[in-house]
Design a protein around this motif. Structure first.
Motif, mmCIF file in Angstrom:
data_model
loop_
_atom_site.group_PDB
_atom_site.id
_atom_site.type_symbol
_atom_site.label_atom_id
_atom_site.label_comp_id
_atom_site.label_asym_id
_atom_site.label_seq_id
_atom_site.Cartn_x
_atom_site.Cartn_y
_atom_site.Cartn_z
ATOM 1 N N ILE A 1 -34.795 55.979 49.012
ATOM 2 C CA ILE A 1 -35.983 56.750 49.363
ATOM 3 C C ILE A 1 -37.095 56.380 48.385
ATOM 4 N N PRO A 2 -38.269 56.001 48.867
ATOM 5 C CA PRO A 2 -39.361 55.627 47.949
ATOM 6 C C PRO A 2 -39.713 56.757 46.998
ATOM 7 N N LEU A 3 -39.949 56.395 45.752
ATOM 8 C CA LEU A 3 -40.359 57.353 44.729
ATOM 9 C C LEU A 3 -41.712 56.937 44.159
ATOM 10 N N ASP A 4 -42.550 57.915 43.902
ATOM 11 C CA ASP A 4 -43.830 57.667 43.242
ATOM 12 C C ASP A 4 -43.591 57.888 41.747
ATOM 13 N N ILE A 5 -43.293 56.795 41.045
ATOM 14 C CA ILE A 5 -42.941 56.884 39.625
ATOM 15 C C ILE A 5 -44.196 56.690 38.774
ATOM 16 N N ILE A 6 -44.474 57.673 37.935
ATOM 17 C CA ILE A 6 -45.645 57.622 37.064
ATOM 18 C C ILE A 6 -45.312 56.947 35.743
ATOM 19 N N TYR A 7 -44.110 57.174 35.244
ATOM 20 C CA TYR A 7 -43.687 56.604 33.949
ATOM 21 C C TYR A 7 -42.164 56.555 33.920
ATOM 22 N N PRO B 1 -18.061 80.633 38.505
ATOM 23 C CA PRO B 1 -17.150 79.694 39.173
ATOM 24 C C PRO B 1 -17.714 78.288 39.154
ATOM 25 N N GLU B 2 -16.839 77.314 39.092
ATOM 26 C CA GLU B 2 -17.293 75.930 39.131
ATOM 27 C C GLU B 2 -17.917 75.652 40.490
ATOM 28 N N PRO B 3 -19.024 74.920 40.511
ATOM 29 C CA PRO B 3 -19.656 74.615 41.805
ATOM 30 C C PRO B 3 -18.740 73.778 42.681
ATOM 31 N N GLN B 4 -18.812 74.048 43.963
ATOM 32 C CA GLN B 4 -18.018 73.263 44.893
ATOM 33 C C GLN B 4 -18.516 71.819 44.904
ATOM 34 N N PRO B 5 -17.595 70.860 44.763
ATOM 35 C CA PRO B 5 -18.037 69.468 44.726
ATOM 36 C C PRO B 5 -18.663 69.046 46.050
ATOM 37 N N LEU B 6 -19.795 68.408 45.960
ATOM 38 C CA LEU B 6 -20.466 67.868 47.143
ATOM 39 C C LEU B 6 -20.569 66.358 46.980
ATOM 40 N N ASP B 7 -20.469 65.667 48.070
ATOM 41 C CA ASP B 7 -20.533 64.217 48.041
ATOM 42 C C ASP B 7 -22.002 63.793 48.114
ATOM 43 N N VAL B 8 -22.615 63.657 46.948
ATOM 44 C CA VAL B 8 -24.033 63.317 46.880
ATOM 45 C C VAL B 8 -24.176 61.800 46.787
ATOM 46 N N GLN B 9 -24.833 61.211 47.755
ATOM 47 C CA GLN B 9 -24.928 59.771 47.841
ATOM 48 C C GLN B 9 -26.319 59.273 47.457
ATOM 49 N N GLY C 1 -31.718 63.239 51.577
ATOM 50 C CA GLY C 1 -33.169 63.188 51.548
ATOM 51 C C GLY C 1 -33.813 63.893 50.379
ATOM 52 N N THR C 2 -33.044 64.228 49.349
ATOM 53 C CA THR C 2 -33.591 64.965 48.211
ATOM 54 C C THR C 2 -34.029 64.016 47.099
ATOM 55 N N LEU C 3 -34.734 64.584 46.137
ATOM 56 C CA LEU C 3 -35.146 63.802 44.972
ATOM 57 C C LEU C 3 -33.939 63.251 44.230
ATOM 58 N N VAL C 4 -32.873 64.039 44.127
ATOM 59 C CA VAL C 4 -31.657 63.568 43.446
ATOM 60 C C VAL C 4 -31.068 62.365 44.160
ATOM 61 N N ASN C 5 -31.011 62.394 45.494
ATOM 62 C CA ASN C 5 -30.508 61.231 46.234
ATOM 63 C C ASN C 5 -31.322 59.983 45.906
ATOM 64 N N ALA C 6 -32.641 60.153 45.831
ATOM 65 C CA ALA C 6 -33.515 59.019 45.512
ATOM 66 C C ALA C 6 -33.309 58.540 44.080
ATOM 67 N N LEU C 7 -33.185 59.484 43.140
ATOM 68 C CA LEU C 7 -32.986 59.112 41.732
ATOM 69 C C LEU C 7 -31.667 58.382 41.532
ATOM 70 N N LEU C 8 -30.619 58.815 42.232
ATOM 71 C CA LEU C 8 -29.317 58.160 42.092
ATOM 72 C C LEU C 8 -29.385 56.700 42.543
ATOM 73 N N TYR C 9 -30.209 56.419 43.527
ATOM 74 C CA TYR C 9 -30.381 55.038 43.985
ATOM 75 C C TYR C 9 -31.216 54.240 42.990
ATOM 76 N N HIS C 10 -32.247 54.878 42.445
ATOM 77 C CA HIS C 10 -33.194 54.174 41.583
ATOM 78 C C HIS C 10 -32.676 53.974 40.171
ATOM 79 N N CYS C 11 -31.954 54.946 39.635
ATOM 80 C CA CYS C 11 -31.543 54.911 38.224
ATOM 81 C C CYS C 11 -30.045 54.628 38.095
ATOM 82 N N LYS C 12 -29.711 53.808 37.127
ATOM 83 C CA LYS C 12 -28.297 53.553 36.855
ATOM 84 C C LYS C 12 -27.640 54.761 36.206
ATOM 85 N N ASN C 13 -28.388 55.457 35.366
ATOM 86 C CA ASN C 13 -27.834 56.595 34.649
ATOM 87 C C ASN C 13 -28.762 57.795 34.762
ATOM 88 N N LEU C 14 -28.150 58.977 34.854
ATOM 89 C CA LEU C 14 -28.873 60.244 34.804
ATOM 90 C C LEU C 14 -28.051 61.220 33.976
#
Length: 314
Positions: A85-91, A73-81, A116-129
């Motif tokens: 959140i600070p990220l420790d970016i190595i590269y 089944p298709e995953p239920q859509p969640l509103d991920v914002q 509060g997840t890594l995905v929430n932080a990545l969405l803020y930090h990166c324009k594209n994923l």
């Protein structure tokens, strides 16, 4: 087990091997798809698993060579914002971002845990994923348990994601982990090779089983011994849920601080298991260059190692 993509991301073709042959469909297919048995039974009741034109029932006995198409089944859509959140970016470059995940951080949102997840932080930090894993897990090529710290690689586009996933599957992308375990491991190194499946008594845990599980192989090397504790380096040949935690507990040397597999008092101050994803090596998906990175030990594990070397653990 073999997976064959059939166009739509939610459909998978499973080819039954000797490992699954003879099992009930709800048991064998659940293990192959890493679902709970109850979830697999629901999919079977809904007619989502077919062999040829025949809809399978839960009690169907799997046969060697069966080709079974399962429509998930298709995953239920969640509103991920996005969240600042600070990220420790190595590269980071236009294709990938390598981060040092903090202990206690969940990798991706799920029902009841959207923030509060890594995905929430990545969405803020990166324009594209990359979008291969959908809106819930954009960019996530592999995951770490919430209370495992350390290095992770995320993809900024689908081409990078596919390349990295293929490298992990082919074992050309290498990851090593550092762990502190209870007990004095006698052998200097070894290979743990078992089957792993959901624990029948606790569906939130995994367990070594004699049949009905998935192949799991972990290499380990002793780095330092301290009588009651040992520091080991682990390398995964497979990537099963909780694999290192389950395998070390199976050997009789559970990880320090592990709330699931070693719920014992510890003289050390750590929230969660003493397990750190330390190194990562992979081939860059665009340039072909071989890259290698290391994430330093978090403060809590650094303190444990220091106390062990000073003999301050009794």
């Amino acid at each position: 087990m073999e997976h064959i993509e059939n166009g739509a991301a939610e459909q998978q073709r499973l080819i039954i091997t000797e490992q699954e042959a003879g099992q009930r469909a709800d048991v064998g297919l659940a293990a192959m798809l890493e679902l709970t048995r109850s979830n697999m039974q629901k999919l079977l009741e809904e007619g989502r698993a077919v062999r040829g034109s025949k809809v399978l029932k839960s009690n169907y006995k799997l046969r060697l060579g069966d080709e079974i198409d399962v429509t998930l089944p298709e995953p239920q859509p969640l509103d991920v914002q996005p969240e600042n959140i600070p990220l420790d970016i190595i590269y980071e470059d236009e294709d990938v971002v390598v981060v040092n995940k903090a202990r206690g951080m969940v990798v991706h949102p799920a029902a009841g845990n959207l923030n509060g997840t890594l995905v929430n932080a990545l969405l803020y930090h990166c324009k594209n994923l990359s979008g291969i894993n959908g809106v819930i897990r954009p960019g996530i090529v592999h995951r770490l348990d919430k209370d495992t710290s350390g290095i992770m690689i995320c993809a900024k586009n689908d081409a990078a994601h596919l390349s990295l996933s293929q490298q992990i599957q082919a074992k050309t992308a290498q990851r090593t982990y550092l762990a502190v375990v209870r007990g004095n491991i006698k052998t200097d190194s070894g290979v743990i090779e078992t089957l792993i499946a959901r624990d029948k008594n606790d569906r939130k845990k995994m367990a070594v089983v004699k049949e009905g599980g998935r192949d799991a192989v972990t290499e380990y090397e002793v780095l330092e011994r301290f009588g009651k504790y040992t520091i080991v380096r682990c390398r995964l040949r497979t990537g099963r849920t909780h694999q290192i935690r389950v395998h070390m507990e199976y050997l009789g040397y559970p990880l320090v601080g592990d709330p699931k597999y070693s719920p014992m008092k510890t003289p050390f101050s750590i929230q969660g298991q003493a397990l750190h994803s330390q190194t990562l090596e992979f081939t860059h998906p665009r340039t072909g260059e071989r890259l290698s990175f290391e994430a330093p030990l978090p403060e809590d594990m650094h303190k444990i190692v220091t106390r062990l070397r000073l003999g301050q653990f009794n």
